[in-house]
Design a protein around this motif. Structure first.
Motif, PDB file in Angstrom:
ATOM      1  N   ASN A  71     -78.796 -50.801  33.022  1.00 51.45           N
ATOM      2  CA  ASN A  71     -77.850 -49.761  33.420  1.00 51.45           C
ATOM      3  C   ASN A  71     -78.336 -48.320  33.297  1.00 51.45           C
ATOM      4  OD1 ASN A  71     -75.134 -51.250  33.982  1.00 51.45           O
ATOM      5  ND2 ASN A  71     -75.882 -52.178  32.091  1.00 51.45           N
ATOM      6  N   LEU A  72     -79.484 -48.098  32.676  1.00 49.85           N
ATOM      7  CA  LEU A  72     -79.991 -46.731  32.542  1.00 49.85           C
ATOM      8  C   LEU A  72     -81.102 -46.473  33.553  1.00 49.85           C
ATOM      9  CD1 LEU A  72     -80.133 -46.104  28.679  1.00 49.85           C
ATOM     10  CD2 LEU A  72     -78.341 -45.479  30.319  1.00 49.85           C
ATOM     11  N   PRO A  73     -81.365 -45.208  33.873  1.00 44.73           N
ATOM     12  CA  PRO A  73     -82.419 -44.878  34.843  1.00 44.73           C
ATOM     13  C   PRO A  73     -83.792 -45.345  34.353  1.00 44.73           C
ATOM     14  CG  PRO A  73     -80.989 -42.988  34.420  1.00 44.73           C
ATOM     15  CD  PRO A  73     -80.643 -44.017  33.392  1.00 44.73           C
ATOM     16  N   ASP A  74     -84.695 -45.552  35.300  1.00 41.50           N
ATOM     17  CA  ASP A  74     -86.050 -45.978  34.960  1.00 41.50           C
ATOM     18  C   ASP A  74     -86.760 -44.962  34.072  1.00 41.50           C
ATOM     19  OD1 ASP A  74     -85.732 -48.285  36.393  1.00 41.50           O
ATOM     20  OD2 ASP A  74     -86.704 -47.518  38.215  1.00 41.50           O
ATOM     21  N   ALA A  75     -86.363 -43.696  34.167  1.00 43.01           N
ATOM     22  CA  ALA A  75     -87.020 -42.647  33.383  1.00 43.01           C
ATOM     23  C   ALA A  75     -86.636 -42.697  31.906  1.00 43.01           C
ATOM     24  CB  ALA A  75     -86.659 -41.273  33.954  1.00 43.01           C
ATOM     25  N   ALA A  76     -85.624 -43.494  31.573  1.00 44.83           N
ATOM     26  CA  ALA A  76     -85.171 -43.563  30.180  1.00 44.83           C
ATOM     27  C   ALA A  76     -86.140 -44.377  29.326  1.00 44.83           C
ATOM     28  CB  ALA A  76     -83.777 -44.180  30.118  1.00 44.83           C
ATOM     29  N   HIS A  77     -86.324 -43.938  28.098  1.00 43.31           N
ATOM     30  CA  HIS A  77     -87.131 -44.664  27.103  1.00 43.31           C
ATOM     31  C   HIS A  77     -86.260 -44.768  25.854  1.00 43.31           C
ATOM     32  CE1 HIS A  77     -89.842 -43.993  23.460  1.00 43.31           C
ATOM     33  NE2 HIS A  77     -89.996 -45.262  23.767  1.00 43.31           N
ATOM     34  N   VAL A  78     -85.696 -45.953  25.627  1.00 43.03           N
ATOM     35  CA  VAL A  78     -84.701 -46.127  24.565  1.00 43.03           C
ATOM     36  C   VAL A  78     -85.144 -47.198  23.575  1.00 43.03           C
ATOM     37  CG1 VAL A  78     -82.299 -46.699  24.042  1.00 43.03           C
ATOM     38  CG2 VAL A  78     -82.856 -45.441  26.136  1.00 43.03           C
ATOM     39  N   ASN A  79     -85.079 -46.864  22.302  1.00 42.79           N
ATOM     40  CA  ASN A  79     -85.340 -47.813  21.227  1.00 42.79           C
ATOM     41  C   ASN A  79     -84.020 -48.148  20.537  1.00 42.79           C
ATOM     42  OD1 ASN A  79     -88.132 -47.581  21.693  1.00 42.79           O
ATOM     43  ND2 ASN A  79     -88.213 -45.763  20.404  1.00 42.79           N
ATOM     44  N   VAL A  80     -83.822 -49.404  20.217  1.00 43.26           N
ATOM     45  CA  VAL A  80     -82.591 -49.854  19.569  1.00 43.26           C
ATOM     46  C   VAL A  80     -82.931 -50.474  18.216  1.00 43.26           C
ATOM     47  CG1 VAL A  80     -80.595 -51.398  19.714  1.00 43.26           C
ATOM     48  CG2 VAL A  80     -81.499 -50.312  21.791  1.00 43.26           C
ATOM     49  N   THR A  81     -82.344 -49.955  17.164  1.00 43.01           N
ATOM     50  CA  THR A  81     -82.516 -50.508  15.826  1.00 43.01           C
ATOM     51  C   THR A  81     -81.134 -50.820  15.273  1.00 43.01           C
ATOM     52  OG1 THR A  81     -84.408 -49.027  15.534  1.00 43.01           O
ATOM     53  CG2 THR A  81     -83.613 -50.189  13.581  1.00 43.01           C
ATOM     54  N   VAL A  82     -80.956 -52.013  14.733  1.00 44.54           N
ATOM     55  CA  VAL A  82     -79.646 -52.425  14.226  1.00 44.54           C
ATOM     56  C   VAL A  82     -79.787 -52.857  12.768  1.00 44.54           C
ATOM     57  CG1 VAL A  82     -77.630 -53.884  14.599  1.00 44.54           C
ATOM     58  CG2 VAL A  82     -79.094 -53.259  16.536  1.00 44.54           C
ATOM     59  N   PHE A  83     -78.923 -52.334  11.919  1.00 45.47           N
ATOM     60  CA  PHE A  83     -78.924 -52.737  10.517  1.00 45.47           C
ATOM     61  C   PHE A  83     -77.491 -52.788  10.017  1.00 45.47           C
ATOM     62  CE2 PHE A  83     -79.434 -52.657   5.996  1.00 45.47           C
ATOM     63  CZ  PHE A  83     -80.622 -53.348   5.777  1.00 45.47           C
ATOM     64  N   ASN A  84     -77.070 -53.969   9.613  1.00 45.71           N
ATOM     65  CA  ASN A  84     -75.723 -54.171   9.093  1.00 45.71           C
ATOM     66  C   ASN A  84     -74.653 -53.721  10.095  1.00 45.71           C
ATOM     67  OD1 ASN A  84     -74.599 -55.459   6.807  1.00 45.71           O
ATOM     68  ND2 ASN A  84     -73.816 -53.524   6.055  1.00 45.71           N
ATOM     69  N   GLN A  85     -74.867 -54.085  11.367  1.00 40.98           N
ATOM     70  CA  GLN A  85     -73.941 -53.817  12.472  1.00 40.98           C
ATOM     71  C   GLN A  85     -73.840 -52.340  12.833  1.00 40.98           C
ATOM     72  OE1 GLN A  85     -70.631 -56.036  10.515  1.00 40.98           O
ATOM     73  NE2 GLN A  85     -70.609 -57.263  12.384  1.00 40.98           N
ATOM     74  N   ARG A  86     -74.773 -51.554  12.345  1.00 40.90           N
ATOM     75  CA  ARG A  86     -74.856 -50.134  12.727  1.00 40.90           C
ATOM     76  C   ARG A  86     -76.040 -49.982  13.671  1.00 40.90           C
ATOM     77  NH1 ARG A  86     -74.800 -47.288   7.778  1.00 40.90           N
ATOM     78  NH2 ARG A  86     -72.571 -47.581   8.000  1.00 40.90           N
ATOM     79  N   VAL A  87     -75.828 -49.356  14.811  1.00 39.60           N
ATOM     80  CA  VAL A  87     -76.852 -49.239  15.842  1.00 39.60           C
ATOM     81  C   VAL A  87     -77.415 -47.818  15.867  1.00 39.60           C
ATOM     82  CG1 VAL A  87     -77.368 -49.446  18.299  1.00 39.60           C
ATOM     83  CG2 VAL A  87     -75.722 -51.012  17.231  1.00 39.60           C
ATOM     84  N   LEU A  88     -78.727 -47.723  15.764  1.00 38.10           N
ATOM     85  CA  LEU A  88     -79.431 -46.449  15.882  1.00 38.10           C
ATOM     86  C   LEU A  88     -80.137 -46.415  17.230  1.00 38.10           C
ATOM     87  CD1 LEU A  88     -80.717 -43.793  14.783  1.00 38.10           C
ATOM     88  CD2 LEU A  88     -82.529 -45.245  13.790  1.00 38.10           C
ATOM     89  N   LEU A  89     -79.813 -45.424  18.042  1.00 38.79           N
ATOM     90  CA  LEU A  89     -80.453 -45.236  19.332  1.00 38.79           C
ATOM     91  C   LEU A  89     -81.416 -44.060  19.247  1.00 38.79           C
ATOM     92  CD1 LEU A  89     -77.361 -45.569  21.725  1.00 38.79           C
ATOM     93  CD2 LEU A  89     -79.051 -47.335  21.161  1.00 38.79           C
ATOM     94  N   THR A  90     -82.684 -44.302  19.541  1.00 37.25           N
ATOM     95  CA  THR A  90     -83.673 -43.235  19.550  1.00 37.25           C
ATOM     96  C   THR A  90     -84.473 -43.312  20.845  1.00 37.25           C
ATOM     97  OG1 THR A  90     -85.278 -44.639  18.375  1.00 37.25           O
ATOM     98  CG2 THR A  90     -83.892 -43.182  17.036  1.00 37.25           C
ATOM     99  N   GLY A  91     -85.175 -42.244  21.144  1.00 38.03           N
ATOM    100  CA  GLY A  91     -85.962 -42.196  22.364  1.00 38.03           C
ATOM    101  C   GLY A  91     -85.541 -41.028  23.233  1.00 38.03           C
TER     102      GLY A  91
END
Length: 263
Positions: A71-91
């Motif tokens: 669902n995101l543009p090709d130009a996006a660079h997204v990292n997903v980290t999940v710990f104890n049901q908390r989501v960290l989005l970086t990139g």
């Protein structure tokens, strides 16, 4: 290389996203065995999350990466980290709309309790920058091992453009020690706390259970390789914990069967 990555200060500045949330008693230690992709060697690590929480975190991570990639543009660079049901989005994402859309997508995933959206609106980072981030993550983990008052296994380390994010179920003292240690690693530009704090007695009980469970398997576990020092770099002398906290977005109630699609 996929633009979506599964992840798993004092330079001396610290942005605090720490949630001083009490965790219910009954934390249990467990052993998480990960099969090596090439050699099939089992890597064993203690973890203060319950087995159920670890399973949910992996499911959230896989679902989030899949939905974001679609669902995101090709130009996006997204990292997903999940710990104890908390989501960290970086990139990095190309525009604010993409940043907000990423958050909406993740909020729709079952069992997500909170989202920390640290996506930067800017061009995607270079290959060399990502390589350096991977190197920094290893260097920070190695540094944490050297501290006797904390266990490196209790921390998840994520690096993005030289900014290091620390996650984990830890006491306030453990979090402070890890933050200070991380800030002293050459090349780290900033440390961001994304901790969930627990009481010392909860930490002690969880650690004791984890050590008891992991002792038999640890004898045959392969050790993670260490890495060398990175080149010296200048750091800021701004005191710790004096920046305003970055926003933590609590997700809306999630209903079973949620598709995880953007609205």
């Amino acid at each position: 290389m996929s633009r979506f990555r599964l992840s798993g200060m004092l330079t001396r500045t610290t942005l605090v996203i720490g949630l001083a949330t009490g965790v219910a008693a009954g934390l249990q230690g467990c052993v998480l065995a990960l099969a090596g992709a090439a050699g099939g060697t089992a890597l064993v690590a203690t973890d203060r999350r319950t087995v159920g929480a670890q399973t949910e975190d992996r499911e959230i991570q896989v679902k989030a990466l899949s939905d974001l990639s679609k669902n995101l543009p090709d130009a996006a660079h997204v990292n997903v980290t999940v710990f104890n049901q908390r989501v960290l989005l970086t990139g990095e994402v190309p525009d604010l709309a993409s940043k907000q859309k990423a958050e909406t997508i993740v909020r729709g995933i079952t069992n997500v309790n909170a989202i920390v959206n640290e996506l930067a609106v800017q061009p995607a980072s270079s290959f060399s920058s990502r390589t350096n981030d991977t190197y920094l993550e290893g260097r920070v983990k190695t540094e944490l091992i050297a501290y006797k008052d904390i266990s490196a296994n209790n921390f998840k380390v994520v690096s993005e453009r030289g900014i290091v994010y620390l996650m984990g179920l830890v006491t306030v003292d453990e979090g402070n020690i890890a933050t200070d240690a991380t800030s002293r690693v050459s090349g780290v530009e900033q440390v961001v706390k994304v901790f969930e704090y627990i009481k010392p007695e909860q930490a002690a009980a969880a650690t004791a259970a984890a050590q008891s469970t992991s002792a038999p398997a640890a004898a045959n576990a392969a050790e993670e390789p260490t890495v060398g020092a990175v080149p010296d770099s200048s750091v800021s002398s701004r005191p710790i914990d004096q920046q305003p906290p970055a926003p933590v977005i609590n997700s809306s109630p999630v209903h079973p069967g949620s598709s995880g699609k953007a609205m």
